[in-house]
Design a protein around this motif. Sequence first.
Motif: not given
Length: 222
Positions: A97-117
């Motif tokens: 929590v609090g790291t740039r890397q965490r939120y970049e990963t979550i961004e792309w996870l949400m991209w999959q959930m909201g777009g790709v799927g």
Amino acid sequence: MATGTKPIQLYSLATPNGQKIGIALEEFGLEYDAHLIDISKDVQFEDWFKKINPNSKIPALVDREPNGDDKQPISIFESGAILIYLADKTNKFLAPVGTRQRYETIEWLMWQMGGVGPMFGQANHFHKAAKEQIEYAKKRYLDESKRLLKVLDTQLGKTGSYVSGSDYTIADMAIFPWVAFFTKNYKDQLNDESYSNIDKWLNIIGERPQVKKGLKVCSKDA
């Protein structure tokens, strides 16, 4: 309700959405029992399953040995939520929590959930399952799927081997089954496009032993 002896109980089916969690459980090295939920028989609408997932979708998971002081079993639904939960449980494949890397990963996870799927799923429905051939719908969802593939290909061109940076994460686990399915089953529709970075990424992820095993979890053919 199907139960087993392992700490984690997975209720799923080897669709792209379900395969994410099979891959994750293998990658995290967690002990689990896998229960196939046959959605063609409406098992997901049975009362026992709706207690785990009120939305009546796969995958769903019950952890009987959660972290923290409260040792009561916890049930999780929505594949993205399950991936974040497992990553936090094990401290693997997702930065703190609090790291740039965490939120970049979550961004792309949400991209999959909201777009790709949703987009890949609708494209597949109107091309393969719909009783009516609606050309507008077929073109609309195929075009959007191609756009999303181009977004991913561009991102992989920037990062190299993995979606959200130099490390393999839950974002790769989430996106891989959908892209592997779509690029395999829609080769003819995609033959005018080049996704060289995706091709390299698919090969890298697809050769992981845990991925190969995870793809078969809750498969009707297993």
